[in-house]
Design an enzyme around this catalytic site. Sequence first.
Site, PDB file in Angstrom:
ATOM      1  N   SER A 113     -40.127 139.921  10.863  1.00 44.81           N
ATOM      2  CA  SER A 113     -41.582 139.807  11.020  1.00 44.81           C
ATOM      3  C   SER A 113     -42.405 140.574  10.002  1.00 44.81           C
ATOM      4  O   SER A 113     -43.634 140.473  10.024  1.00 44.81           O
ATOM      5  CB  SER A 113     -41.990 140.258  12.432  1.00 44.81           C
ATOM      6  OG  SER A 113     -41.702 139.240  13.367  1.00 44.81           O
ATOM      7  N   LYS A 116     -45.028 138.619   8.167  1.00 45.91           N
ATOM      8  CA  LYS A 116     -46.412 138.460   8.612  1.00 45.91           C
ATOM      9  C   LYS A 116     -47.386 139.257   7.742  1.00 45.91           C
ATOM     10  O   LYS A 116     -48.577 138.946   7.687  1.00 45.91           O
ATOM     11  CB  LYS A 116     -46.554 138.896  10.073  1.00 45.91           C
ATOM     12  CG  LYS A 116     -45.832 138.011  11.075  1.00 45.91           C
ATOM     13  CD  LYS A 116     -46.073 138.498  12.493  1.00 45.91           C
ATOM     14  CE  LYS A 116     -45.400 137.595  13.522  1.00 45.91           C
ATOM     15  NZ  LYS A 116     -43.936 137.732  13.548  1.00 45.91           N
ATOM     16  N   SER A 293     -47.162 141.267  16.776  1.00 50.47           N
ATOM     17  CA  SER A 293     -46.196 140.451  16.034  1.00 50.47           C
ATOM     18  C   SER A 293     -46.113 139.054  16.647  1.00 50.47           C
ATOM     19  O   SER A 293     -45.031 138.555  16.984  1.00 50.47           O
ATOM     20  CB  SER A 293     -44.819 141.122  16.010  1.00 50.47           C
ATOM     21  OG  SER A 293     -44.051 140.622  14.940  1.00 50.47           O
TER      22      SER A 293
END
Length: 458
Positions: A113, A116, A293
């Site tokens: 993640s 992101k 997230s």
Amino acid sequence: MRPTTWRRSTHALIAVAVLVAVAVVVAVSALLSGGGSPDAAAVKPTPPAATANPGIVPVADSAPKPTPDRLAAVLAPALADPNLGKFTGRITDAITGAELWAQGADVPMQPASTNKTLTAAAALLALDRDDRLITRVFSTAKVGVVVLKGGGDQTLSAAAPDEETWYRDAARISDLAEQVEAAGIEPTSVQVDVSAYTGPTMAPGWDPLDIDGGDIAPMESVMLDGGRTQPVSVDSTRSKTPALDAGRALAVALDVDPKRVTVVPGAARGGQEIGSVQSPPLIDRLRDMMNASDNVMAESIGREVAAEVGLPQSFAGAVQAVLGELDDAKIDTTNARLFDSSGLSVDDRLTAETLDEVVNAAAGSAEPRLRPLVEMLPIAGGSGTLSNRFLDDVGRSSAGYLRAKTGSLTGTNSLAGIITDASGRVLTFAFISNDAGPTGRVALDTLAAAMRKCGCSA
């Protein structure tokens, strides 16, 4: 009871005002009559000005910069932990942009993640922080048929007006239903137009089991509460048919049989708009994405960037748009190989160098448009996905001094963010651990905490 209380309170205030006025008149009369200056009428000296003593103060630009040799020596014990598995990383000075330490920083790794971070940066570069997504309802030439057309807003909710929603200030199906009724339409069926998004609804490298696990929903241009089946539960599974669910929610609100809802891409074409609602502004959606997230939010925002630059709102279009924005900002995306905007795909590859360059551009002065990215990063021991980390004896000294985007997949742990070292110097960093051991996350946090303890200047 409330009006009576108001009157009594008003009468009390009037009585106090009258007493004060009488006292003022008496004091003035005494002065004018030469009766002297009573103590009550004496002018009091002006009190000293208040001084602030903030608990948080800006770091000094003059704080000494760590030397590469000393920084490497401090990191060495933590780097020896075999639970880091295959590890790459990079540390950079936030003020000068100078690389202070690196290990395999140009090697493509599974980022999870932390991907992101790229999506958020591209959105800040391409879009306005106040941008909102619009969900619309159309009437059609077919009597009684209304069309719900998705515009990419995944925060839309079917919650009643007095109920909480997962996303703050979310648009509501109930508002759309009221607008349809106000337009004088008597609906008999609902169609859902999902044509805003193109291509597959699941990315390469996604596990369908992650839908039931609550990590993702098939990416369709309209859904409720990010596809959650239990809107306000953190443990909620996601829907396998999010657009159909949204259409059924509108049907129920319009007293239409939900079984008569169908998904028909392009159904709104040629229709007349009879209602619309807007998402929260981009800046709020970015905060939600980074803090929690949120994979669905990341994929939606990636498509938002794609639409802005004229690319298809698909997985491939979003990736191309995100990398293109970063390239234009002089951020090196060499060796990036991405299949989504969230980092959920096990096929994604990024380098620590790219991740660190993004954070460094935000923390330094290279790209002012990226500055909001810094405050979106979770705080160690304090917020989001870092709220329960850096609280043990090893990491506690970093709590509050480290902010980073986290990444976690099976065997993968990653961190990309900023930290203030013991000398007061701000550093940016990116760490990626693949094929990690059973305590890989702890090993990664231990490494990050070592930076905080480092007073590594010459």
